[in-house]
Design an enzyme around this catalytic site. Structure first.
Site, PDB file in Angstrom:
ATOM      1  N   ARG A 198     -11.298  -6.725  -3.675  1.00  0.00           N
ATOM      2  CA  ARG A 198     -11.092  -7.663  -2.584  1.00  0.00           C
ATOM      3  C   ARG A 198     -12.401  -8.022  -1.877  1.00  0.00           C
ATOM      4  NH1 ARG A 198      -5.801  -6.963   0.954  1.00  0.00           N
ATOM      5  NH2 ARG A 198      -4.911  -7.897  -0.896  1.00  0.00           N
ATOM      6  N   LYS A 249       8.507   6.551   9.977  1.00  0.00           N
ATOM      7  CA  LYS A 249       8.134   6.883   8.606  1.00  0.00           C
ATOM      8  C   LYS A 249       8.646   8.285   8.278  1.00  0.00           C
ATOM      9  CE  LYS A 249       4.122   5.881   5.770  1.00  0.00           C
ATOM     10  NZ  LYS A 249       2.847   5.188   5.748  1.00  0.00           N
ATOM     11  N   GLU A 252     -10.977  -4.018   3.543  1.00  0.00           N
ATOM     12  CA  GLU A 252     -12.078  -3.696   2.638  1.00  0.00           C
ATOM     13  C   GLU A 252     -13.256  -4.634   2.843  1.00  0.00           C
ATOM     14  OE1 GLU A 252      -8.872  -3.816   1.762  1.00  0.00           O
ATOM     15  OE2 GLU A 252      -8.432  -1.816   0.978  1.00  0.00           O
TER      16      GLU A 252
HETATM   17  C1  LIG Z   1      -5.864  -3.790  -0.295  1.00  0.00           C
HETATM   18  C2  LIG Z   1      -5.223  -2.433  -0.224  1.00  0.00           C
HETATM   19  N1  LIG Z   1      -5.898  -1.403   0.327  1.00  0.00           N
HETATM   20  C3  LIG Z   1      -5.344  -0.185   0.386  1.00  0.00           C
HETATM   21  C4  LIG Z   1      -4.089   0.040  -0.105  1.00  0.00           C
HETATM   22  C5  LIG Z   1      -3.498   1.446  -0.108  1.00  0.00           C
HETATM   23  N2  LIG Z   1      -2.316   1.526   0.704  1.00  0.00           N
HETATM   24  C6  LIG Z   1      -1.080   1.539   0.186  1.00  0.00           C
HETATM   25  S1  LIG Z   1       0.100   1.622   1.318  1.00  0.00           S
HETATM   26  C7  LIG Z   1      -1.030   1.716   2.574  1.00  0.00           C
HETATM   27  C8  LIG Z   1      -0.576   1.846   3.985  1.00  0.00           C
HETATM   28  C9  LIG Z   1       0.344   0.734   4.339  1.00  0.00           C
HETATM   29  O1  LIG Z   1       0.750   0.868   5.670  1.00  0.00           O
HETATM   30  P1  LIG Z   1       1.915  -0.053   6.196  1.00  0.00           P
HETATM   31  O2  LIG Z   1       1.734  -1.438   5.715  1.00  0.00           O
HETATM   32  O3  LIG Z   1       2.030   0.146   7.643  1.00  0.00           O
HETATM   33  O4  LIG Z   1       3.199   0.505   5.450  1.00  0.00           O
HETATM   34  P2  LIG Z   1       3.919   1.924   5.629  1.00  0.00           P
HETATM   35  O5  LIG Z   1       3.504   2.744   4.451  1.00  0.00           O
HETATM   36  O6  LIG Z   1       3.491   2.532   6.919  1.00  0.00           O
HETATM   37  O7  LIG Z   1       5.353   1.609   5.585  1.00  0.00           O
HETATM   38  C10 LIG Z   1      -2.321   1.651   2.077  1.00  0.00           C
HETATM   39  C11 LIG Z   1      -3.537   1.710   2.881  1.00  0.00           C
HETATM   40  C12 LIG Z   1      -3.421  -1.059  -0.682  1.00  0.00           C
HETATM   41  N3  LIG Z   1      -2.208  -0.939  -1.217  1.00  0.00           N
HETATM   42  N4  LIG Z   1      -4.003  -2.264  -0.721  1.00  0.00           N
END
Ligand SMILES: Cc1ncc(C[n+]2csc(CCOP(=O)(O)OP(=O)(O)O)c2C)c(N)n1
Length: 631
Positions: free
Chosen positions: A397, A282, A369
Site C-alpha cells: 500500500r 470484541k 501504512e
Molecule cells: C492494510 C492492512 N493493514 C493491516 C491489516 C491487519 N489487520 C487485520 S484486522 C486488523 C484490525 C482491524 O480492526 P477493526 O477494523 O477495528 O476490526 P475488528 O477486528 O476490531 O473487528 C488489522 C490491523 C490489514 N488487514 N490490512
C-alpha cells in the site's frame, strides 16, 4: 436452530425472541470451529447480533453487504449457507477465512487489506445511482471497524461520500480496538460519543432526520426529558461525520437486537449516506477472549476451547518474528536514536518486546501504512533511525511513499517485511509474493533476504549500521534455527555465501535460492547429488544488490537455477537474468517461483509443494531442464 438456516430468508422467518438463542448457538459454534484449526475469533464473536440483524434488515445479495477486511465475516458465512464447510476452514481447497466470491453470491469483495470497503460501497452505490444493476432501490452497506476507519483510504471515501451523497449505509462496528486499542484523533472522537451517548441519540433519533431513535430505551427517555429541560451537560458537539455530509445515528448497542432492528429499518428510509455507529464488544460471550488483554483473541492458531490457550506447536525452532524482536531490542540498546513504527500491528510484527522495554520508542500509526512510511522518512531526516515493521503484503500500500519519500530522499529508513513469500492460511490477499518485485524497482534500496535466524540477526545489525540510505529486510512466516549467542556480525552488503561448491568447469548446476527457500534448495541438492548431478549452492543473501561475481560464477556452470517464493514477474530470478544479460553471459537460466496468478489459501508447505517449490519439485524441474539441454 443454526442447522435450519440455509440462507438469510430462513433467518428472517425467525421470531425476535428466538434470536438470542441463535446468537448463543453461533458463538458456541465459532469457538469450536476456530479452536480446531485457528482463525479469527474475537472479531467474529463481537458481530454475531450485528450480522444477524444485517441479514434480517437487508436483502442480500440484492442489497450488497461489503465487509471491510473480511476477517469478521464468519457469522455472515454461517448465515449464508456455509455451516458444513467450516470443518475445512482455512485448509487448502476448503472454506476461506475471508469472503470469497467463488463460495457465495453473498460475498461481494474479498480484499482482506483493511479500509477499502467504503470505497467499494461508494462505487457500487454510484453504479446503482447511474441505473445499473438493481438500480437505486438496492441498498449498499459497508461494515467497517473503528480500526479500519483509521486507514487513509477509508477517510478518503468518507469524505467523498459526504460530498456525492449516494444512498449508502456505513455500519461503523466500533469495538474500540484494532488488534490493540485503536489509536488516533478519530478514535478519540468516537470515545466520548460512545460514553456519553444521550445527546446524539436524541438529536438524530427523536428530532433528527431518522425520525425515531434507533435505541429508544428508558434511559434515553429520561435523557430526552433532561435535554428538553435544558440540561447543559448533555449537549454534545456535532459529530465529525455530520460535518463531512453524513447523517449520523448512534451509538447503538450492537448486542441489542431491538435497537439494531430499529436503527437499520430507519437507515433504509434515509436518502444519502448514513452512518450507524454500532458499539460492539470484541470477543463477546467467550470469557478467554473477553479477558484477553492484548487483542481479545483477534486471531490465533488451534487452541483448547475450554481455556482459550494455544495448543503446543510441534517441531523445534524459534519464529522468525521472535528472532527479529530480540535483534531489534539488542540494536535499540546500542542505538538511542532507534525507533520503531507499526501500522496497528505491534504484537504480530514483534515490536511488543521493544515496546515493553522502551515504550517511548515504539509508534503505532493505526492502519496507516502510507503515513507510517512517510513519517519514518521525516524521522530519519530529523535524526532518528526508524525501523518500519510491516507485513510484506501490507507494505504494498505504501509503494509511492517508499519511492518518493524514502528513496528519492535517500533517508536511512529500515523496512522490515515479515510474512514475506507464501504465508499460508490467509490466502490470496495475504501472500507476500510481490515484495521482491516492487522493492527491486526502488533506486538505492538494499534488500536483504536472510535464510535463518542467525542471518536475520546479522541482517538487522547490517541495516542499522547502514546510514547511507534505505534498507529492507524480508523474511518468511514460520520457524527457524535460534541465532548464535555471539554478537551479530554485520554482513557485507551484496555479498553472497557459497554454501556448497560444485565443479566450475561448465558441467554443474548453479542453484541460487532466495531466503526462506534455501532449505528446499539444500534438499534438492541432496536429491540431485544422489543421481550424480553436481550442484553449486549459493545463498545470495541480498535480492539487491547482487554479488558482482555472479556472471563469472554462472559462466562456469551449465545451467543457472533461481528459486524464490516471489512472483516470477520482476522477481529475484528476473534480477539474475537481467544481470547475466547485461554482462552478456549467455548461460541458460531456469527461474522457479510463483506464476502469474493469485495463490489460494493453505499451509505454507503445501502451497509451496503445489508450486513445485519444495526439494522434490526443484530437483524435478532441474532434471527436466538438463534433459531439455541434452545433458
Ligand atoms: C492494510 C492492512 N493493514 C493491516 C491489516 C491487519 N489487520 C487485520 S484486522 C486488523 C484490525 C482491524 O480492526 P477493526 O477494523 O477495528 O476490526 P475488528 O477486528 O476490531 O473487528 C488489522 C490491523 C490489514 N488487514 N490490512
Amino acid at each position: 436452530m443454526l442447522d435450519a438456516i440455509t440462507g438469510p430468508a430462513d433467518l428472517r422467518a425467525l421470531r425476535p425472541d428466538q434470536l438470542p438463542g441463535l446468537a448463543a448457538e453461533i458463538r458456541r459454534f465459532l469457538v469450536e470451529a476456530v479452536s480446531a484449526r485457528g482463525g479469527h475469533l474475537g472479531p467474529n464473536l463481537g458481530v454475531v447480533e450485528l450480522t444477524i440483524a444485517l441479514h434480517r434488515a437487508f436483502d442480500s445479495p440484492t442489497d450488497r453487504i461489503v465487509w471491510d477486511t473480511g476477517h469478521q465475516a464468519y457469522v455472515h458465512k454461517l448465515l449464508t449457507g456455509r455451516r458444513a464447510e467450516f470443518a475445512s476452514l482455512r485448509t487448502m481447497g476448503g472454506l476461506s477465512g475471508y469472503p470469497s466470491r467463488a463460495e457465495s453470491e453473498h460475498d461481494v469483495i474479498e480484499n482482506s487489506h483493511a479500509s477499502v470497503a467504503l470505497g467499494w460501497a461508494l462505487g457500487l452505490a454510484e453504479a446503482r445511482r447511474a441505473g445499473r444493476g438493481e438500480g437505486p432501490a438496492g441498498r449498499v452497506v459497508a461494515v467497517v471497524g473503528d480500526g479500519s476507519l483509521t486507514g487513509g483510504v477509508a477517510l478518503e471515501a468518507l469524505n467523498l461520500a459526504g460530498h456525492r451523497k449516494p444512498n449508502l449505509v456505513l455500519v461503523l462496528n466500533d469495538n474500540g480496538r484494532s488488534y490493540a486499542p485503536t489509536v488516533g484523533g478519530l478514535a478519540g472522537h468516537l470515545g466520548p460519543l460512545r460514553l456519553h451517548p444521550a445527546y446524539e441519540r436524541l438529536k438524530h433519533g427523536i428530532e433528527g432526520t431518522l425520525g425515531r431513535s434507533p435505541v429508544l430505551g428508558s434511559e434515553m427517555v429520561e435523557a430526552a426529558k433532561r435535554v428538553k429541560e435544558g440540561a447543559k451537560a448533555l449537549v454534545a458537539p456535532r459529530t465529525v461525520f455530520e460535518d463531512l455530509g453524513w447523517q449520523y445515528a448512534g451509538p447503538i448497542d450492537g448486542h441489542d437486537f431491538a435497537a439494531l432492528d430499529r436503527a437499520m429499518a430507519n437507515a433504509k428510509r434515509v436518502d444519502g449516506p448514513v452512518l450507524l455507529h454500532v458499539i460492539t464488544q470484541k470477543g463477546r460471550g467467550y470469557r478467554p477472549a473477553e479477558e484477553h488483554e492484548e487483542d481479545n483473541l483477534h486471531s490465533l492458531g488451534a487452541f483448547d476451547p475450554a481455556t482459550g490457550r494455544a495448543l503446543p506447536i510441534s517441531g523445534n525452532g524459534v519464529g522468525f518474528t521472535s528472532v527479529f524482536a530480540d535483534a531489534l531490542l539488542e540494536q535499540a540498546r546500542d542505538h538511542p536514536e532507534l525507533v520503531a513504527i507499526s501500522a496497528a500491528m505491534i504484537g504480530p510484527t514483534g515490536l511488543k518486546r521493544l515496546a515493553a522495554a522502551m515504550p517511548e520508542r515504539v509508534y503505532d500509526v493505526g492502519i496507516a501504512e502510507q503515513c507510517g512510511v512517510t513519517m519514518a522518512a521525516g524521522m530519519a531526516m530529523g535524526g532518528l533511525r526508524p525501523v518500519v515493521a510491516i507485513y510484506s503484503t501490507f507494505l504494498q500500500r505504501a509503494y509511492d511513499q517508499l519511492l518518493m519519500d524514502v528513496c528519492l530522499h535517500r533517508v536511512p529508513v529500515v523496512l522490515v517485511l515479515d510474512r514475506s513469500g507464501v504465508t499460508g492460511e490467509d490466502g490470496p490477499s495475504h501472500h507476500g509474493v510481490f515484495d521482491v518485485s516492487y522493492l527491486r524497482t526502488l533506486p538505492g534500496l538494499v534488500i536483504a533476504s536472510p535464510r535463518d535466524g542467525d542471518e536475520l540477526r546479522r541482517a538487522v545489525a547490517t541495516a542499522i549500521a547502514h546510514t547511507e540510505g534505505p534498507f529492507a529486510i524480508r523474511f518468511p512466516k514460520g520457524v527457524t534455527s535460534a541465532p548464535a549467542a555471539a554478537p551479530a556480525e554485520p554482513l557485507a552488503i551484496g555479498e553472497w555465501e557459497v554454501r556448497a561448491e560444485g565443479p566450475q568447469d561448465g558441467t554443474g548446476v548453479l542453484l541460487v535460492g532466495l531466503g526462506g527457500l534455501q532449505g528446499a534448495c539444500e534438499r534438492a541438492l541432496e536429491l540431485l547429488a544422489a543421481e550424480g548431478v553436481e550442484v553449486t549452492l549459493v545463498d545470495p543473501r541480498f535480492a539487491k544488490p547482487l554479488d558482482a561475481r555472479l556472471p563469472d560464477l554462472a559462466g562456469a556452470h551449465r545451467l543457472v537455477v533461481t528459486v524464490e517464493d516471489n512472483v516470477l514477474a520482476g522477481g529475484f530470478g528476473s534480477a539474475v537474468a537481467e544481470a547475466l544479460a547485461d554482462a552478456r553471459q549467455l548461460v541458460p537460466v531456469l527461474r522457479l517461483g510463483v506464476p502469474d496468478h493469485f495463490l489460494p489459501h493453505g499451509k505454507r508447505d503445501k502451497v509451496l509443494a503445489e508450486l513445485g517449490l519444495d526439494g522434490v519439485g526443484i530437483a524435478e524441474r532441474v532434471r527436466k531442464a538438463l534433459q531439455d539441454l541434452g545433458a
